[in-house]
Design a protein around this motif. Structure first.
Motif, short mmCIF file in Angstrom:
data_model
loop_
_atom_site.label_atom_id
_atom_site.label_comp_id
_atom_site.label_asym_id
_atom_site.label_seq_id
_atom_site.Cartn_x
_atom_site.Cartn_y
_atom_site.Cartn_z
N PHE A 163 0.77 -1.08 0.02
CA PHE A 163 -0.05 0.12 0.14
C PHE A 163 0.82 1.09 0.09
CE2 PHE A 163 -3.25 -3.07 1.32
CZ PHE A 163 -4.39 -2.56 0.47
N GLY A 164 2.06 1.35 -0.44
CA GLY A 164 2.99 2.33 -0.49
C GLY A 164 3.88 2.96 0.68
N GLY A 165 3.70 2.06 1.63
CA GLY A 165 4.35 2.62 2.93
C GLY A 165 5.91 2.51 2.86
N SER A 166 6.39 3.13 3.58
CA SER A 166 7.74 3.34 3.93
C SER A 166 8.17 1.94 4.50
CB SER A 166 8.30 4.43 4.69
OG SER A 166 8.09 4.29 5.66
N PRO A 167 9.83 1.80 4.22
CA PRO A 167 10.68 0.67 4.97
C PRO A 167 10.16 0.68 6.51
CG PRO A 167 11.77 1.41 2.89
CD PRO A 167 10.71 2.15 3.31
N LYS A 168 10.42 2.03 7.07
CA LYS A 168 10.20 2.20 8.41
C LYS A 168 8.91 1.61 8.81
CE LYS A 168 11.20 4.02 12.47
NZ LYS A 168 9.88 4.11 13.20
N GLN A 169 7.80 2.09 8.03
CA GLN A 169 6.52 1.58 8.35
C GLN A 169 6.41 0.15 8.23
OE1 GLN A 169 4.48 4.41 5.43
NE2 GLN A 169 3.58 5.64 7.24
N CYS A 170 7.03 -0.57 7.52
CA CYS A 170 6.90 -1.67 7.41
C CYS A 170 7.44 -2.52 8.56
CB CYS A 170 7.93 -2.41 6.22
SG CYS A 170 6.98 -2.07 4.38
N LEU A 171 8.73 -2.03 8.87
CA LEU A 171 9.32 -2.54 10.15
C LEU A 171 8.41 -2.17 11.57
CD1 LEU A 171 12.82 -1.71 9.54
CD2 LEU A 171 11.82 -3.87 9.30
N MET A 229 -2.26 0.23 11.25
CA MET A 229 -1.90 1.39 12.31
C MET A 229 -0.43 1.89 11.59
SD MET A 229 -2.28 -0.85 15.84
CE MET A 229 -1.75 0.36 16.83
N ALA A 230 0.31 1.10 11.15
CA ALA A 230 1.66 1.54 10.43
C ALA A 230 1.31 2.61 9.32
CB ALA A 230 2.39 0.58 9.98
N LEU A 231 0.26 2.23 8.56
CA LEU A 231 0.19 3.12 7.29
C LEU A 231 -0.47 4.41 8.02
CD1 LEU A 231 -1.35 0.24 5.17
CD2 LEU A 231 0.95 1.69 4.63
N ALA A 232 -1.05 4.34 9.11
CA ALA A 232 -1.81 5.48 9.45
C ALA A 232 -0.64 6.44 10.26
CB ALA A 232 -2.99 5.09 10.52
N GLY A 233 0.44 6.01 10.34
CA GLY A 233 1.61 6.91 10.86
C GLY A 233 1.96 6.65 12.24
#
Length: 289
Positions: free
Chosen positions: A187-195, A238-242
């Motif tokens: 969904f286009g999240g960053s590597p940091k958001q993935c982790l 939750m991660a994609l929401a920041g």
């Protein structure tokens, strides 16, 4: 492109401006001494097996070798098709496919251990549901599988994915972390958001015991794969929401490993504790004296 921990992985992603999936693909090419096309072809084979193992039990229910499960995926599919589902399309489909893969495994069918046989339903369950509901291509899923592979690799290198060592938190927990991280990238999240998503999963599943009834990878394993896809979906959202995490993935992985080693032996795949010793479970498998 080699990395030993999540910190190094994140640094590589930032330095090269590449997603986790591409870093892992290039690592596989280097370490496996194979061209990109071969690495992708091998992953495509894994995806094909995942799809077959998730779809077959819905069309053709089969009883497990131990006789404890069989037909659950078909019931879930019928429940959803009748419009009775309460979880929404993505989660309903993900639960159904996750349960189906465990039926395939328990009836001696072909599955992809992702990362283990007992947790094999989580990654395909979530991936196939997201593909159907959000129109992701097979190429998208292949990239996501390399992302998931990176998380699994880190767990195997720095902790464990074995229920006998770390409980079910190390099996379904890691599988869910793999699925959550990959979903974030989809969904286009960053590597940091993935982790961050992977951290959330391990935090939420910390301490989960491994207590297979009769020593078989059937029950409650099947139910926990369904719970695993739900946890992965929650973490990805939750991660994609920041929502950032106080504890980085490397520390969360070490925490999981430490907790797992402290679990008593009875709760680490020995079938000597937990659900495995409930009177009804003992009666069903004829294992308890």
């Amino acid at each position: 492109m080699d990395f030993k921990n999540a910190k190094e992985l994140l640094e590589l992603c930032q330095k090269q401006n590449l997603p986790i999936s591409e870093i892992m693909l290039q690592r596989e090419m280097t370490e496996g001494e194979m061209p990109r096309e071969e690495a992708q072809s091998r992953m495509a084979r894994a995806l094909a097996i995942m799809k077959d193992s998730a779809h077959t039990p819905i069309k053709t229910p089969v009883r497990s070798m131990g006789g404890l499960i069989g037909g659950e995926a078909g019931k879930l599919a019928s429940h959803q098709a009748a419009g009775h589902g309460i979880c929404g399309d993505v989660l309903e489909k993900a639960i159904t496919y996750a349960v189906a893969v465990l039926e395939t495994n328990a009836s001696m069918g072909l599955i992809v251990a992702a990362p283990t046989a007992g947790s094999a339903g989580v990654v395909p369950g979530l991936f196939l549901a997201l593909q159907e509901c959000h129109s992701f291509s097979d190429e998208d899923l292949l990239k996501a599988l390399f992302n998931a592979g990176a998380i699994g690799y880190l767990a195997m290198r720095n902790a464990t994915v074995a229920g006998a060592v770390g409980g079910c938190q190390a099996e379904v927990g890691i599988a869910s972390a793999m699925a959550a991280s990959a979903a974030v990238e989809l969904f286009g999240g960053s590597p940091k958001q993935c982790l961050d998503a992977a951290t959330i999963v391990l935090m939420n599943m910390l301490g989960l015991v491994c207590d297979p009834v009769g020593g078989l990878v059937e029950y409650p394993c099947q139910n926990r794969n369904a719970a695993g896809v739900a946890n992965a979906l929650i973490a990805a959202e939750m991660a994609l929401a920041g929502l950032t995490q106080l504890i980085p993935f490397d520390e969360m992985l070490e925490t999981m490993y430490t907790v797992g080693k402290r679990l008593p032996a009875e709760l680490r795949e020995t079938a000597m504790g937990g659900c495995a010793t409930a009177p009804s479970a003992c009666a069903a498998c004829h294992m308890c004296s």
